[in-house]
Each structure stands twice: as structure tokens, then as C-alpha cells.
Design a protein around this motif. Structure first.
Motif, PDB file in Angstrom:
ATOM      1  N   ARG A  64      11.767  10.434  10.035  1.00  0.00           N
ATOM      2  CA  ARG A  64      10.767   9.415  10.361  1.00  0.00           C
ATOM      3  C   ARG A  64      10.247   8.792   9.081  1.00  0.00           C
ATOM      4  N   ILE A  65      10.049   7.477   9.099  1.00  0.00           N
ATOM      5  CA  ILE A  65       9.513   6.751   7.952  1.00  0.00           C
ATOM      6  C   ILE A  65       8.288   5.958   8.407  1.00  0.00           C
ATOM      7  N   THR A  66       7.212   6.058   7.628  1.00  0.00           N
ATOM      8  CA  THR A  66       6.014   5.254   7.845  1.00  0.00           C
ATOM      9  C   THR A  66       5.654   4.590   6.530  1.00  0.00           C
ATOM     10  N   LYS A  67       5.419   3.284   6.570  1.00  0.00           N
ATOM     11  CA  LYS A  67       5.025   2.533   5.378  1.00  0.00           C
ATOM     12  C   LYS A  67       3.750   1.782   5.691  1.00  0.00           C
ATOM     13  N   LYS A  68       2.854   1.691   4.679  1.00  0.00           N
ATOM     14  CA  LYS A  68       1.595   0.984   4.913  1.00  0.00           C
ATOM     15  C   LYS A  68       0.867   0.705   3.605  1.00  0.00           C
ATOM     16  N   CYS A  69      -0.202  -0.084   3.720  1.00  0.00           N
ATOM     17  CA  CYS A  69      -1.138  -0.295   2.613  1.00  0.00           C
ATOM     18  C   CYS A  69      -2.126   0.869   2.654  1.00  0.00           C
ATOM     19  N   SER A  70      -2.644   1.250   1.486  1.00  0.00           N
ATOM     20  CA  SER A  70      -3.573   2.371   1.453  1.00  0.00           C
ATOM     21  C   SER A  70      -4.641   2.159   0.384  1.00  0.00           C
ATOM     22  N   GLN A  71      -5.818   2.665   0.684  1.00  0.00           N
ATOM     23  CA  GLN A  71      -6.935   2.590  -0.254  1.00  0.00           C
ATOM     24  C   GLN A  71      -6.771   3.611  -1.373  1.00  0.00           C
ATOM     25  N   ASP A  72      -6.169   4.745  -1.065  1.00  0.00           N
ATOM     26  CA  ASP A  72      -5.959   5.787  -2.071  1.00  0.00           C
ATOM     27  C   ASP A  72      -4.482   6.180  -2.091  1.00  0.00           C
ATOM     28  N   CYS A  73      -4.147   7.073  -3.003  1.00  0.00           N
ATOM     29  CA  CYS A  73      -2.751   7.480  -3.169  1.00  0.00           C
ATOM     30  C   CYS A  73      -2.605   8.959  -2.815  1.00  0.00           C
ATOM     31  N   PRO A  74      -2.224   9.259  -1.581  1.00  0.00           N
ATOM     32  CA  PRO A  74      -2.095  10.662  -1.155  1.00  0.00           C
ATOM     33  C   PRO A  74      -0.700  11.224  -1.406  1.00  0.00           C
ATOM     34  N   GLU A  75      -0.206  11.180  -2.652  1.00  0.00           N
ATOM     35  CA  GLU A  75       1.153  11.659  -2.923  1.00  0.00           C
ATOM     36  C   GLU A  75       1.287  13.134  -2.583  1.00  0.00           C
ATOM     37  N   THR A  76       2.298  13.444  -1.785  1.00  0.00           N
ATOM     38  CA  THR A  76       2.567  14.824  -1.391  1.00  0.00           C
ATOM     39  C   THR A  76       4.067  15.058  -1.410  1.00  0.00           C
ATOM     40  N   ASN A  77       4.441  16.303  -1.483  1.00  0.00           N
ATOM     41  CA  ASN A  77       5.835  16.709  -1.357  1.00  0.00           C
ATOM     42  C   ASN A  77       5.827  18.154  -0.862  1.00  0.00           C
ATOM     43  N   VAL A  78       5.934  18.329   0.449  1.00  0.00           N
ATOM     44  CA  VAL A  78       5.847  19.646   1.076  1.00  0.00           C
ATOM     45  C   VAL A  78       7.189  19.960   1.727  1.00  0.00           C
ATOM     46  N   ASN A  79       7.678  21.173   1.506  1.00  0.00           N
ATOM     47  CA  ASN A  79       8.964  21.577   2.050  1.00  0.00           C
ATOM     48  C   ASN A  79       8.814  22.933   2.722  1.00  0.00           C
ATOM     49  N   PHE A  80       9.149  23.003   4.019  1.00  0.00           N
ATOM     50  CA  PHE A  80       9.061  24.249   4.773  1.00  0.00           C
ATOM     51  C   PHE A  80      10.440  24.785   5.140  1.00  0.00           C
ATOM     52  N   GLY A  81      11.465  24.351   4.433  1.00  0.00           N
ATOM     53  CA  GLY A  81      12.813  24.809   4.750  1.00  0.00           C
ATOM     54  C   GLY A  81      13.510  23.889   5.719  1.00  0.00           C
ATOM     55  N   VAL A  82      13.217  24.010   7.008  1.00  0.00           N
ATOM     56  CA  VAL A  82      13.842  23.146   8.003  1.00  0.00           C
ATOM     57  C   VAL A  82      13.008  21.903   8.271  1.00  0.00           C
ATOM     58  N   ALA A  83      11.838  21.811   7.662  1.00  0.00           N
ATOM     59  CA  ALA A  83      10.988  20.633   7.801  1.00  0.00           C
ATOM     60  C   ALA A  83      10.445  20.256   6.426  1.00  0.00           C
ATOM     61  N   ALA A  84      10.338  18.955   6.194  1.00  0.00           N
ATOM     62  CA  ALA A  84       9.834  18.479   4.908  1.00  0.00           C
ATOM     63  C   ALA A  84       9.011  17.216   5.131  1.00  0.00           C
ATOM     64  N   PHE A  85       8.061  16.981   4.224  1.00  0.00           N
ATOM     65  CA  PHE A  85       7.132  15.860   4.339  1.00  0.00           C
ATOM     66  C   PHE A  85       6.822  15.358   2.935  1.00  0.00           C
ATOM     67  N   SER A  86       6.956  14.056   2.721  1.00  0.00           N
ATOM     68  CA  SER A  86       6.715  13.504   1.396  1.00  0.00           C
ATOM     69  C   SER A  86       6.058  12.137   1.501  1.00  0.00           C
ATOM     70  N   THR A  87       5.074  11.878   0.635  1.00  0.00           N
ATOM     71  CA  THR A  87       4.439  10.562   0.551  1.00  0.00           C
ATOM     72  C   THR A  87       4.499  10.103  -0.893  1.00  0.00           C
ATOM     73  N   LYS A  88       4.992   8.898  -1.111  1.00  0.00           N
ATOM     74  CA  LYS A  88       5.070   8.290  -2.430  1.00  0.00           C
ATOM     75  C   LYS A  88       4.243   7.009  -2.441  1.00  0.00           C
ATOM     76  N   CYS A  89       3.640   6.710  -3.598  1.00  0.00           N
ATOM     77  CA  CYS A  89       2.789   5.529  -3.741  1.00  0.00           C
ATOM     78  C   CYS A  89       3.312   4.631  -4.846  1.00  0.00           C
ATOM     79  N   CYS A  90       2.965   3.342  -4.749  1.00  0.00           N
ATOM     80  CA  CYS A  90       3.261   2.397  -5.818  1.00  0.00           C
ATOM     81  C   CYS A  90       2.212   1.284  -5.764  1.00  0.00           C
ATOM     82  N   THR A  91       2.145   0.453  -6.807  1.00  0.00           N
ATOM     83  CA  THR A  91       1.024  -0.486  -6.923  1.00  0.00           C
ATOM     84  C   THR A  91       1.429  -1.939  -7.122  1.00  0.00           C
TER      85      THR A  91
END
Length: 126
Positions: A64-91
């Protein structure tokens, strides 16, 4: 010369701040091709974000991909083995074009989980 400086000062004071950050937006899409709609962000939104999540194995893996404008930069990179979640920011405008991120399923963590499950099943006598 004074008249020119006064006119220049007046022009600078009357000018409105330029806030023209544009980002690509989409919500829970399966493909990056569905995430190419551009959107003018609000004045307080200074980041374009791309959130990528994946779960499952092989053909059953879901992305799944979600893209949007954001007030802050919540960069994350979480990996649970069979599930993973990542948020990247740019300006910069339209900087969140790519749907590719560094989220990868960790095969070592998956094998460890499978091994732990087998040990529990054997100990329980199943």
C-alpha cells in the motif's frame, strides 16, 4: 534615489509570502501509478510524505502507498519480518514521485519467527 528605495521597500512589504509546495497525493493505493495526482499544499504544510507498507509473503504479499502534504516529517522505518512500514519526507515540489522505499521484508526475522513457532509447537506436543 530615495524614491526608488522607498518604492522598493513598499514592494517588498506588500509582497505575499510564496508558498507553492506541490505534492503527489493518494490514499492506500496498490500501485505508484495511481499516486500521480498533484495537489497544492496548504501554507503550513512544508513536507511531502510517502508512506509505504507491506505485509505477507510471496504472491500473498500486499503493498500500500499513501502520499500527502504534511505539516511535520514523521519519518519511520519499522520492520516486523512479514510486515514493514516506512514513511519518507522531502521538501521540494513533487519530490514524492517515486513509490520505491527501503522497506524490505527481513528473511532472517521471518526464519527466526518460524523457528520459534516450531519450537513452541514441539514443546506443546502438537
Amino acid at each position: 534615489m530615495k524614491a526608488f528605495l522607498v518604492a522598493l521597500l513598499a514592494a517588498v512589504l506588500c509582497a505575499q509570502p510564496a508558498s507553492s509546495l506541490f505534492c503527489y497525493i493518494c490514499e492506500n493505493e496498490h500501485s505508484n501509478w495511481n499516486c500521480l495526482k498533484s495537489y497544492k499544499c496548504k501554507d503550513h504544510e512544508n513536507f511531502c510524505t510517502t508512506t509505504y507498507s507491506s505485509a505477507g509473503l510471496g504472491k500473498d504479499a500486499g503493498h500500500r502507498i499513501t502520499k500527502k502534504c504534511s505539516q511535520d516529517c514523521p519519518e519511520t522505518n519499522v520492520n516486523f519480518g512479514v510486515a514493514a512500514f516506512s514513511t519518507k519526507c522531502c521538501t521540494t515540489s513533487l519530490c514524492n514521485f517515486s513509490g520505491a522505499t527501503s522497506v524490505k521484508t527481513s528473511y532472517a526475522v521471518m526464519l527466526l519467527g518460524i523457528a520459534a513457532s516450531l519450537v513452541c509447537a514441539i514443546r506443546a506436543g502438537l
